[in-house]
Design a protein around this motif. Structure first.
Motif, short mmCIF file in Angstrom:
data_model
loop_
_atom_site.label_atom_id
_atom_site.label_comp_id
_atom_site.label_asym_id
_atom_site.label_seq_id
_atom_site.Cartn_x
_atom_site.Cartn_y
_atom_site.Cartn_z
N PHE A 3 14.18 1.18 14.38
CA PHE A 3 12.94 1.96 14.22
C PHE A 3 12.76 2.34 12.76
O PHE A 3 13.70 2.31 11.97
CB PHE A 3 13.00 3.23 15.08
N CYS A 4 11.52 2.68 12.42
CA CYS A 4 11.22 3.18 11.07
C CYS A 4 11.29 4.71 11.12
O CYS A 4 10.50 5.33 11.83
CB CYS A 4 9.82 2.75 10.66
N PRO A 5 12.20 5.31 10.36
CA PRO A 5 12.33 6.78 10.41
C PRO A 5 11.04 7.50 10.02
O PRO A 5 10.72 8.55 10.58
CB PRO A 5 13.44 7.08 9.41
N THR A 6 10.27 6.93 9.10
CA THR A 6 9.04 7.60 8.64
C THR A 6 7.98 7.58 9.73
O THR A 6 7.35 8.59 10.03
CB THR A 6 8.51 6.91 7.36
N HIS A 7 7.76 6.41 10.33
CA HIS A 7 6.73 6.32 11.37
C HIS A 7 7.16 7.04 12.65
O HIS A 7 6.35 7.66 13.33
CB HIS A 7 6.39 4.86 11.67
N GLU A 8 8.44 6.93 12.97
CA GLU A 8 8.89 7.57 14.22
C GLU A 8 8.77 9.08 14.15
O GLU A 8 8.59 9.75 15.16
CB GLU A 8 10.32 7.15 14.56
N TYR A 44 0.81 -1.23 0.00
CA TYR A 44 0.00 0.00 0.00
C TYR A 44 0.84 1.28 0.00
O TYR A 44 0.29 2.35 -0.22
CB TYR A 44 -0.88 0.05 1.24
N TYR A 45 2.11 1.20 0.32
CA TYR A 45 2.93 2.42 0.43
C TYR A 45 3.53 2.87 -0.89
O TYR A 45 4.07 3.97 -0.98
CB TYR A 45 4.09 2.21 1.42
N VAL A 46 3.51 2.01 -1.93
CA VAL A 46 4.13 2.43 -3.20
C VAL A 46 3.21 3.44 -3.89
O VAL A 46 2.06 3.64 -3.48
CB VAL A 46 4.46 1.23 -4.13
N ILE A 77 5.63 10.02 4.36
CA ILE A 77 5.96 9.39 3.07
C ILE A 77 7.19 8.52 3.31
O ILE A 77 8.14 8.97 3.93
CB ILE A 77 6.33 10.46 2.00
N CYS A 78 7.19 7.30 2.81
CA CYS A 78 8.39 6.46 2.88
C CYS A 78 9.18 6.70 1.59
O CYS A 78 8.71 6.33 0.51
CB CYS A 78 8.02 4.98 3.01
N PRO A 79 10.35 7.33 1.68
CA PRO A 79 11.07 7.69 0.46
C PRO A 79 11.44 6.49 -0.41
O PRO A 79 11.53 6.61 -1.63
CB PRO A 79 12.33 8.41 0.95
N VAL A 97 9.52 -8.96 9.74
CA VAL A 97 9.94 -9.21 8.34
C VAL A 97 10.72 -8.05 7.74
O VAL A 97 11.44 -8.24 6.75
CB VAL A 97 8.77 -9.55 7.39
N ASN A 98 10.59 -6.87 8.33
CA ASN A 98 11.39 -5.72 7.88
C ASN A 98 12.83 -5.92 8.33
O ASN A 98 13.32 -5.29 9.26
CB ASN A 98 10.85 -4.41 8.49
N SER A 99 13.51 -6.86 7.69
CA SER A 99 14.84 -7.28 8.12
C SER A 99 15.57 -7.93 6.94
O SER A 99 14.93 -8.39 6.00
CB SER A 99 14.72 -8.30 9.27
N ASP A 111 15.12 0.30 -0.46
CA ASP A 111 15.51 -0.51 0.70
C ASP A 111 14.90 0.12 1.96
O ASP A 111 14.65 1.31 2.00
CB ASP A 111 17.05 -0.53 0.81
N CYS A 112 14.67 -0.70 2.96
CA CYS A 112 14.08 -0.19 4.20
C CYS A 112 15.21 -0.01 5.22
O CYS A 112 15.88 -0.99 5.57
CB CYS A 112 13.07 -1.22 4.73
N PRO A 113 15.45 1.21 5.71
CA PRO A 113 16.57 1.40 6.65
C PRO A 113 16.44 0.55 7.91
O PRO A 113 17.44 0.04 8.42
CB PRO A 113 16.53 2.89 6.98
N MET A 114 15.21 0.36 8.39
CA MET A 114 15.05 -0.43 9.62
C MET A 114 15.55 -1.87 9.43
O MET A 114 15.99 -2.51 10.39
CB MET A 114 13.59 -0.47 10.07
N ALA A 115 15.48 -2.36 8.20
CA ALA A 115 15.86 -3.76 7.94
C ALA A 115 17.31 -4.05 8.32
O ALA A 115 17.71 -5.21 8.45
CB ALA A 115 15.62 -4.09 6.47
N PRO A 120 1.71 0.22 14.44
CA PRO A 120 2.56 -0.02 15.61
C PRO A 120 4.05 0.25 15.39
O PRO A 120 4.84 0.11 16.33
CB PRO A 120 2.31 -1.50 15.93
N GLU A 121 4.45 0.68 14.18
CA GLU A 121 5.83 1.15 14.00
C GLU A 121 6.00 2.58 14.52
O GLU A 121 7.11 3.09 14.60
CB GLU A 121 6.22 1.13 12.52
N CYS A 122 4.87 3.23 14.84
CA CYS A 122 4.96 4.60 15.37
C CYS A 122 5.51 4.56 16.79
O CYS A 122 5.46 3.53 17.48
CB CYS A 122 3.57 5.25 15.40
#
Ligand code: 13P
Ligand code: SF4
Length: 311
Positions: free
Chosen positions: A172-177, A25-27, A266-268, A114-116, A85-89, A200-202
């Motif tokens: 952590f997720c930079p976008t949600h945090e 859903y984020y794309v 927004i997730c870049p 799974v974000n890993s 790529d997801c930085p949290m991963a 819940p990533e917030c």
């Protein structure tokens, strides 16, 4: 905007290559519009494992495409933008796991969001997503659970499952945090009856201020099935596209209103995935995903255990 030409080309390429397009859903909206299936991380992992096709185009970030390849190793998996790529991963070191295993021995399970990376999944016992983490942690036989890499999802699960000793990491997720409580409070003041829906990533303080906490699919479902008219959405803005489609289909587009924090989340990396890139990877056969063979088997075991325990 997708042109009819691009849609027709993608339909032809999918047929020629026996391909299915999965999108998170984020794309970007146009990438979502080209997809055969759109969903949250758990839904997409299940689809990847069960679809009968030769090629999967994964409109998402790297860990999602790698999970699809691990769960379906015989398929060709293409990423429209391999730099997404997801930085949290990456926010986890092997040493943290080794220390916890040394301290708790057999009474420790490592639960890996799974974000890993594939490597991290291989070091772990089981994978989880935001929509199944609580169920899986509850079902683990071990009392101690090291939850990696996301500290905020980990903290939420710790509160939901007080019978377990959930040990947190610091990812952590930079976008949600970055979603700020004061911006949510300002929205709440402007729309007093609004339901605050939080991923819940917030950050924990935002999760504690929520009326509803859930995965992207959960939030979309809460809005479309809810009886209230106003919703404050604390996750990446991309979910609005599906919400609008669902509300239009239910004839509720005029009755319900969604508000996002003023600093739009927004997730870049997800935003890099456009409809044109979805078409281009099929057209040119680019962005093929390979997983490190050294870690593939162990990572697949963690993902498969997730699919088993989440049932
Ligand atoms: P879900 O779609 O599983 O809620 O995950 C959100 C996310 O951040 C994916 O990167
Ligand atoms: Fe990673 Fe956050 Fe983007 Fe999801 S929204 S892919 S957790 S950076």
């Amino acid at each position: 905007m997708l042109t009819d030409e691009l849609r027709d080309e993608v339909a032809r390429l999918k047929k020629e290559q026996d391909a299915v397009i999965l999108a998170h859903y984020y794309v970007s909206d146009d990438a979502q519009d080209l997809a055969d299936y759109i969903g949250d991380s758990y839904f997409l992992a299940r689809k990847a494992a069960t679809l009968d096709c030769k090629t999967l185009v994964f409109a998402g970030v790297e860990f999602m495409a790698e999970s699809a390849k691990l769960l379906s190793p015989k398929k060709r998996v293409l990423m429209p933008d391999p730099t997404a790529d997801c930085p949290m991963a990456h926010m986890m070191t092997r040493a943290t796991i080794d220390e916890a295993r040394a301290e708790y021995g057999d009474d420790l399970a490592v639960a890996c969001y799974v974000n890993s990376t594939t490597e991290m999944k291989a070091w772990s016992d089981v994978c989880v997503t935001s929509s199944n983490a609580q169920r899986i942690v509850e079902r683990l036989p071990q009392h101690n659970v090291l939850f990696i890499p996301d500290m905020h999802l980990g903290h939420f699960i710790k509160e939901q499952v007080p019978s377990k000793n959930v040990i947190l990491n610091d990812g952590f997720c930079p976008t949600h945090e970055a979603i700020e409580l004061r911006e949510v409070e300002a929205l709440k003041a402007a729309h007093p009856g609004a339901i605050v829906c939080v991923h819940p990533e917030c950050a924990t303080w935002l999760v504690q201020a929520a009326d509803y906490v859930g995965s992207t699919s959960g939030i979309i479902g809460r809005v479309t099935s809810g009886s209230e008219s106003d919703y404050i959405i604390c996750t990446v803005h991309g979910v609005l596209h599906q919400i609008q489609k669902d509300l239009a289909a239910a004839g509720q587009a005029q009755q319900k209103h969604c508000y996002f924090p003023r600093t739009t989340p927004i997730c870049p990396n997800m935003a890099k995935v456009t409809g044109e890139k979805v078409a281009a990877c099929l057209r040119n056969g680019t962005g093929e995903v390979e997983v490190n063979p050294e870690y593939a088997e162990a990572a697949r075991r963690s993902l498969n255990l997730m699919l088993e325990l989440a049932k």
